[in-house]
Design an enzyme around this catalytic site. Structure first.
Site, PDB file in Angstrom:
ATOM      1  N   ASP A  43      12.633  23.568  -0.311  1.00  0.00           N
ATOM      2  CA  ASP A  43      11.241  23.845   0.063  1.00  0.00           C
ATOM      3  C   ASP A  43      10.947  23.549   1.536  1.00  0.00           C
ATOM      4  OD1 ASP A  43      11.440  21.116  -0.023  1.00  0.00           O
ATOM      5  OD2 ASP A  43      10.077  20.850  -1.716  1.00  0.00           O
ATOM      6  N   ASP A  69      10.765  20.768   3.243  1.00  0.00           N
ATOM      7  CA  ASP A  69       9.859  19.670   3.607  1.00  0.00           C
ATOM      8  C   ASP A  69      10.625  18.473   4.189  1.00  0.00           C
ATOM      9  OD1 ASP A  69      11.047  18.577   1.373  1.00  0.00           O
ATOM     10  OD2 ASP A  69       9.258  18.614   0.128  1.00  0.00           O
ATOM     11  N   ASP A  91      13.270  13.603  -2.954  1.00  0.00           N
ATOM     12  CA  ASP A  91      12.216  14.563  -3.265  1.00  0.00           C
ATOM     13  C   ASP A  91      12.160  14.749  -4.785  1.00  0.00           C
ATOM     14  OD1 ASP A  91      10.369  16.587  -3.238  1.00  0.00           O
ATOM     15  OD2 ASP A  91      11.392  17.766  -1.684  1.00  0.00           O
ATOM     16  N   ASP A 127      11.944  19.609  -5.365  1.00  0.00           N
ATOM     17  CA  ASP A 127      12.468  20.259  -4.167  1.00  0.00           C
ATOM     18  C   ASP A 127      12.116  21.745  -4.130  1.00  0.00           C
ATOM     19  OD1 ASP A 127      13.601  20.128  -1.686  1.00  0.00           O
ATOM     20  OD2 ASP A 127      15.662  20.402  -2.390  1.00  0.00           O
ATOM     21  N   ASP A 166       3.372  13.751  -9.804  1.00  0.00           N
ATOM     22  CA  ASP A 166       3.590  12.767  -8.759  1.00  0.00           C
ATOM     23  C   ASP A 166       3.854  13.472  -7.425  1.00  0.00           C
ATOM     24  OD1 ASP A 166       4.091  10.425  -7.458  1.00  0.00           O
ATOM     25  OD2 ASP A 166       6.018  10.029  -8.450  1.00  0.00           O
ATOM     26  N   ASN A 185       3.689  12.482  -4.406  1.00  0.00           N
ATOM     27  CA  ASN A 185       4.375  11.739  -3.342  1.00  0.00           C
ATOM     28  C   ASN A 185       5.604  10.983  -3.838  1.00  0.00           C
ATOM     29  OD1 ASN A 185       3.155   9.678  -4.681  1.00  0.00           O
ATOM     30  ND2 ASN A 185       1.789   9.066  -3.003  1.00  0.00           N
ATOM     31  N   GLU A 243      -2.956   6.372  -9.242  1.00  0.00           N
ATOM     32  CA  GLU A 243      -2.897   6.289  -7.778  1.00  0.00           C
ATOM     33  C   GLU A 243      -4.187   5.665  -7.241  1.00  0.00           C
ATOM     34  OE1 GLU A 243      -1.071   6.806  -5.026  1.00  0.00           O
ATOM     35  OE2 GLU A 243       0.738   7.819  -5.727  1.00  0.00           O
ATOM     36  N   SER A 257      23.510   4.943  16.053  1.00  0.00           N
ATOM     37  CA  SER A 257      24.449   4.647  14.970  1.00  0.00           C
ATOM     38  C   SER A 257      24.137   3.317  14.291  1.00  0.00           C
ATOM     39  CB  SER A 257      25.879   4.623  15.508  1.00  0.00           C
ATOM     40  OG  SER A 257      25.957   3.790  16.648  1.00  0.00           O
TER      41      SER A 257
END
Ligand SMILES: *[C@@H]1O[C@H](CO)[C@@H](O)[C@H](O)[C@H]1NC(C)=O
Ligand SMILES: *[C@@H]1O[C@H](CO)[C@@H](O)[C@H](O)[C@H]1NC(C)=O
Ligand SMILES: *[C@@H]1O[C@H](CO)[C@@H](O)[C@H](O)[C@H]1NC(C)=O
Length: 543
Positions: free
Chosen positions: A154, A156, A173, A176, A195, A197, A212, A230
């Site tokens: 998707d 994102d 995710d 997705d 959900d 988030n 929520e 790194s």
């Protein structure tokens, strides 16, 4: 015992801009020959027998290039070994190293009859050898580049697969296929139905109140982010790759490709965004991270982490990195970020000599430009902690006279110089026996840190505040000393430069403490509903 191919292969992938360069042939071949000799000794086999099974130690994806190496070089190596057991000179004689190349790693006394200017007995075929070698490198390169694009259907920037910059780097995710569902998002309609988030908190209670709203709203959720190098990504080459017994156990066969796909990094155990606390022999030590502290304070932060750290990241490249990795429309739908901006030293480390070092002004301009880019995408109310550069002279001071895991009496100083000579050093000006260069580099690093301090004092941003944090390297040494731990355990045994898991633990711990004591107002509050969230949602869907 050394595992050469993997080591060099990884280094070539990770440390150079181009994944695999022709210049790698010499060090790669040298390590390969030394490995062959060691395995033969360890397993009491003839060199012929080792060559026959060498490729079995490697993942199947690498067997083709490996077989090519063996086919082309076996006879020559066996021939040379009759009169010489010195990997540097054999590599040179069979045409892997340029004749005028003077980088040597193995102790001179082991050389039997190598003379620096002796012409290769295989000189006629040098051209041909070179082309074979190029083909081998080309195939290795293909494996590396064959990576599928990050699985992110998707678009994102969050993924439900772990590797290839997936959920080991940024929270998993939970859908997705939907660009409006991703970790860190301010929930849609209280996540009444699903959900949005991915923090595991969703649905409604018996009074039809959204969980929520009941547990998270007004608790100041924040996402943890690292923009860095790194050390932020947690570069780590397992020392088991260098152990003969492990080699026969299939350690490389089973793990090498995974590690390559992870770019040699372990972000899931890193000091800022680490979350994976399950023990792993290949990356031993307790995981501690800024993200885990943020999660402990507020369970609503579950999965809200983004690791935007890349090996070799220096100030000129941060701007592009940010442009590619963060999308304004998505970040603006998200909770604010609790971010660490850490360029611990690649501005120094990417320079081969002191004339290539950046000026403080160039560094400053690059950082300011990057921070403004960041400002243009992040949600308002974010905070960015800007860390000072590391003291890059410490690894050399601590390790230089200690034995390197390659054995044969090779010290870290020898190893550093060899890598530098081959132009594949992690940090040629800090990891060198040349004290002038180390001091010069360190003086500049202090000036660069001063620039960071000055930026924090003087530059203003719209969507975040900045604070300066002096990297607690000295304090970590003090912890080691107080606990009676050898300081050499601070740095990765193989490369002798990156912090170990143990050091990362303290880097997270002491940085967190510093932020708490210097900037307590910027630490978001503890969510009073944490226990209720755990009771209701368990592990919130895990990671
Ligand atoms: C190496 O090159 C020289 C000059 O080109 C030639 O005379 C000699 O025969 C070559 N040696 C071998 C082993 O091919
Ligand atoms: C420094 O490195 C650059 C690029 O490799 C090279 O062109 C230059 O000659 C080097 N300078 C010195 C003083 O070695
Ligand atoms: C150490 O480095 C400096 C600066 O690059 C150079 O001028 C000097 O020759 C080096 N010293 C040695 C002993 O190589």
């Amino acid at each position: 015992m050394k595992l050469l191919i993997a080591f060099l292969f990884l280094l070539s992938l990770l440390l150079t801009k181009q994944p695999v360069e022709p210049g790698m042939a010499c060090p790669l071949g040298t390590f390969a020959i030394s490995l062959i000799i060691d395995v033969a000794e360890y397993e009491s086999l003839s060199v012929e027998q080792v060559l026959d099974k060498l490729c079995n130690y490697l993942p199947s994806e690498m067997s083709d290039p490996c077989n090519k190496f063996v086919d082309k070089y076996a006879k020559m190596i066996i021939e040379e070994l009759k009169t010489d057991d010195h990997p540097d000179s054999i590599a040179q004689k069979i045409g892997l190293c340029a004749m005028d190349r003077q980088c040597t790693l193995f102790p001179q006394k082991q050389r039997i009859y190598f003379q620096k200017n002796s012409k290769s007995r295989y000189n006629k075929s040098e051209q041909e050898l070179k082309s074979v070698w190029d083909k081998i490198l080309g195939e290795l390169k293909k494996i590396y580049e064959k990576h599928d694009p990050i699985v992110d259907l998707d678009g994102d920037h969050f993924s439900d697969s772990k590797k290839l910059r997936g959920s080991y780097w940024r929270g998993k995710d939970c859908d997705d296929l939907s660009r409006s569902t991703f970790p860190g998002k301010v929930p849609n309609s209280g996540d009444k139905l699903f959900d949005s988030n991915c923090n595991g908190v969703h649905g409604r209670d018996e009074n039809k109140i959204n969980y929520e709203d009941r547990f998270c709203i007004g608790t100041q959720p924040m996402g943890t982010m690292v923009i860095g190098d790194s050390i932020g990504a947690h570069f780590h080459i397992p020392v088991q790759f260098f152990q003969a017994d492990q080699l026969s156990n299939g350690i490389l066969k089973d793990n090498l490709i995974d590690l390559i796909e992870m770019e040699g990094d372990w972000p899931q155990k890193s000091w800022v965004t680490g979350f994976d606390t399950t023990p792993n022999d290949l990356c031993e030590g307790t995981v501690n991270s800024i993200y885990l502290k943020m999660l402990e304070r507020n369970r609503c932060n579950h999965r809200n982490y983004q690791n935007i750290a890349v090996n070799g990241m220096s100030s000129p490249n941060v701007y592009d990195l940010l442009q590619n990795s963060l999308t304004e429309s998505l970040q603006k739908e998200s909770y604010p970020v609790f971010g660490l901006f850490q360029l611990f030293g690649d501005d120094i480390c990417l320079s081969m000599n002191i004339t290539q070092l950046p000026t403080p002004q160039q560094f400053r301009d690059n950082v300011v430009k990057s921070l403004h880019q960041l400002d243009s995408v992040l949600a308002p109310g974010s905070v960015i902690f800007v860390m000072s550069l590391m003291d890059g002279t410490r690894p050399f001071k601590i390790l230089h006279d200690k034995p390197h895991p390659l054995g044969h009496g090779i010290t870290y100083a020898d190893f550093y110089e060899y890598m530098k000579c081959n132009e594949i050093s992690f940090c040629p000006l800090w990891l060198t026996t040349n004290e002038t260069e180390r001091a010069y580099a360190e003086k500049l690093a202090l000036k660069l840190s001063q620039q960071l301090y000055d930026i924090v004092e003087n530059e203003k941003f719209v969507n975040f505040e900045t604070r300066f944090v002096d990297t607690p390297q000295k304090e970590i040494e003090e912890v080691f000393i107080a606990n009676g731990w050898d300081l050499l355990k601070m740095y990765e045994p193989v490369g002798g430069f990156h912090p170990t898991q143990l050091t990362n633990y303290w880097l997270a711990d002491l940085t967190w403490k510093k932020i708490n004591s210097l900037y307590p107002d910027l630490i978001p509050p503890i969510n009073p509903h944490n226990q209720e969230i755990i009771d209701k949602f368990g592990d919130q869907g895990g990671f």
